[in-house]
Design an enzyme around this catalytic site. Sequence first.
Site, PDB file in Angstrom:
ATOM      1  NE  ARG A 264      -5.573 -41.910 -33.133  1.00 10.11           N
ATOM      2  CZ  ARG A 264      -5.649 -41.814 -34.734  1.00 10.11           C
ATOM      3  NH1 ARG A 264      -5.658 -42.925 -35.172  1.00 10.11           N
ATOM      4  NH2 ARG A 264      -5.933 -40.651 -35.036  1.00 10.11           N
ATOM      5  CG  LEU A 265     -10.965 -47.326 -31.104  1.00 11.88           C
ATOM      6  CD1 LEU A 265     -10.509 -47.603 -29.596  1.00 11.88           C
ATOM      7  CD2 LEU A 265     -12.644 -47.868 -30.672  1.00 11.88           C
ATOM      8  CG  ASP A 266      -8.130 -44.275 -37.991  1.00  9.57           C
ATOM      9  OD1 ASP A 266      -7.271 -43.432 -37.900  1.00  9.57           O
ATOM     10  OD2 ASP A 266      -8.518 -44.581 -39.246  1.00  9.57           O
ATOM     11  CB  ALA A 267     -11.340 -42.379 -38.804  1.00  8.86           C
ATOM     12  CD  GLU A 300      -8.491 -39.624 -36.487  1.00 11.22           C
ATOM     13  OE1 GLU A 300      -7.944 -38.745 -37.135  1.00 11.22           O
ATOM     14  OE2 GLU A 300      -8.621 -40.930 -37.024  1.00 11.22           O
ATOM     15  CG  ASP A 320     -11.864 -28.612 -33.000  1.00 13.86           C
ATOM     16  OD1 ASP A 320     -11.779 -29.486 -34.117  1.00 13.86           O
ATOM     17  OD2 ASP A 320     -13.040 -28.446 -32.491  1.00 13.86           O
ATOM     18  CG  ASP A 389      -3.931 -38.407 -40.239  1.00 14.89           C
ATOM     19  OD1 ASP A 389      -3.568 -39.216 -41.044  1.00 14.89           O
ATOM     20  OD2 ASP A 389      -4.668 -38.801 -39.204  1.00 14.89           O
ATOM     21  CD  GLN A 390      -3.317 -32.807 -38.725  1.00 17.62           C
ATOM     22  OE1 GLN A 390      -3.273 -32.173 -39.576  1.00 17.62           O
ATOM     23  NE2 GLN A 390      -4.500 -33.372 -38.055  1.00 17.62           N
TER      24      GLN A 390
END
Length: 603
Positions: A264-267, A300, A320, A389-390
Site C-alpha cells: 500500500r503506497l502512502d500519499a 493512497e 471520499d 489516520d482517521q
Amino acid sequence: MSAPPLIQKSPATSGHSCTYGAQILDDGTTRFRVWAPSVQRVELVIDELAFLMERDGEGNHTLTIEVDPDTRYVYRIGDRQVPDPASRAQPDGVLSASMVVDPRAYVWKSNQWHGMPWHHAVICEVHVGAMGGFDGLRRALPRLAACGYTAIELMPVAAFQGDRNWGYDGVLPYAPEASYGSIHALKAMVDEAHQLGLAVILDVVYNHFGPVGNELPNYAPEFFRADAQTPWGAAIDFRRPQVARFFLDNALMWINEYRFDGLRLDAVHAIKPTAFLEELGAAIRRNCLPRGREVWLVLENEHNGAGLLRGDYTAQWNDDAHNVLHVLLTGEQEGYYVDFAKHPGEDLAKALKEGFVFQGQSDRRGIPRGDPSQDLPPTSFVLFLQNHDQIGNRPLGERLTCLVNEADLRAAMVLVALSPMIPLFFMGEEWGCRTPFYYFTDYQGELAEKVREGRREEFAHFAGFADPERRQRIPDPNALATYAASIPRQEDSMSAQEWGHWFAGLLQMRKRHLVERLAGSRALSCEVLGKQAVHARWRLRSGQHWEIALNLSEQDVSLPRDSASRILWIEPQDVMDALDSGVLAAHTAVVLVRDPEGERLLA
C-alpha cells in the site's frame, strides 16, 4: 501455533539483488554500494578499519570484499560516519552502524503459497508495535483468521528514530524496525500468515523521509528537488534514475525477499512525476517471482487519479467514501469533512455507484481534484469506516465506538463488510474496541517539543480546541503513556464476545454469498432515499443484483420491496415487519439479492 523456523543456510530461500546497500554475491563476497554524487571520497569502515570505495562517473561508490554476515559497518564521508541508506538491518537504531544481512538465511515453510485473488481480500490494518512486535502479531494471526479476515495490512515497518512511531517517519526504508523484532521474526510472521491462508500487505512510504536519521541531504542533496516541496520538506527527485532505482529495488525486496503479497503506497499525490508510479507498477508486475503470483498494489492518492487504477495498480483507499460516511455518522463538519457536509446522501450515493466523490470538481480550497471513475469496478476501491489516520489524527484519538450510537455504527459496518468494494477494518474493530489510538513518536529535546506543540496547534482552529487550556488535553506524542494507551484492550469493550460473533457472521456472509461472484461486478445505480439514506445496486458476475439499503437518519424512509429479491442480512433484526411494509426504519441496513429472471442461484 507453530514456532518460528530455524535459521540456516538454504539455496531454496528467497533473496532480491538490490543495486545499493550490502549485497552478498554468489561467490561469497559482499558488494557495498552507495550513491553519493556530491563527494569524491567515501570509505567503508568495519571495526575501525577503513576501505576506500571506487567512484564511477554517476556518483556510485562501490567496494567488493569478503565479510561475514552480521558484520557491522558504516560509511565515512568527510568527517561524518553514516549508516547505509540501503541498510538491510539496524540492530541498534537508525543512528548506529548498519549490518550485513544474508537474505537466504531464512528457510520458508509456505513455499506453495502464491497469493489470492484481490476480490477475496478482507483487510485488517494493524500497527505492529501495538500488536506486540513481529512475534506478537504472529501469535495473533490465528485469532484474526478466525474472525474472517483474509489479509493483514502492516503500517510501515521501515526503521525510524526511537522505539515508538506510526512508521511514517521511517528513514532507512530497507531495514525492518529493530524494536519490532529481527528480520527473521518478520519473515516468520509472513510465513505463518501464509500457512493460515492470510495474505500480508505492507504499507510503504516513498514520498519523504523522517526528521531524524536521514543523512542523504548531507552527501547526496541530488536525491531531493530544490524546486518542489511536500508537507514534510523537499520532494524526492524521482526523475533521477539512481533515486528511482533505490525505491524500485525496495519494493521488489519486500515482495520477492519478504514475500509480502502486496504494497500500500502512502500519499502518492506527493510523488512527482507520476511517471515513476507507472514505472514502479510495471517493474513489480514484470519482476514478481514466481511467475503467476498474485500481488496487490494499493494507493493512497488525494488526487483521485483513476488512470493508475486502469493500469498496474489494483485499488485505492476510498477516502471520499469514508469522509461522507463519517459526516453521516457523527455530524462533524470541520476540516476536510466540510467538503462532504452539504449533500451527504447524494455524495454517498455517488461514491457507491462511481467510486470517487470528487471527479474534477473543486474542493473547499478551490482546488479541482479527481478523475472520472465510473468505469472502474467496485473492487478498485477499498472501503472503510476507520483507519490509523482517521482515528489517530483526531485530537483525542477516539474510535467510532465512542462517537456514534451502536445502531448506526453496526448499520454502517454492514455496508462496509458486504459492499462489493474491498473492506478494510482497523485492529480491534472486529470486537468493538473502544481503546483510543493516539499519534505517537519517540523524539527527544527540541524536536520533541516541536512535535508536541505542533500537534496541539494543529487543532487550534477546531471549535472544541480553540481554548489553549483545552489543547493541553491533547496527549504528548512522545510520552510513553500515550503509546501505552493506544494498545487495544478488550476490557475496554463492554461486549467484545458478542460483537466479535456478530462481526464474524458478517464476514461469513460475505465469503458465502459475495466473494466468488465479485470478479466482473459493476455498479448499477444508487438511489437517494433521504438526506441520510441510500439504496445501492450492483450486478454480480453471475447476473444477480446485489443491493444494500442504508438509513442512518432518525426518520423512517420508503423502500418499496421487489418481490423477487431476498433478504440476506438485516440490521437490526426487529425491523423486518417495517421492511415488509415497504419502509426502511431509522438506523437500519438491509442486504438483498435478486436472481436473474427469478432464478434462485444463491444457496
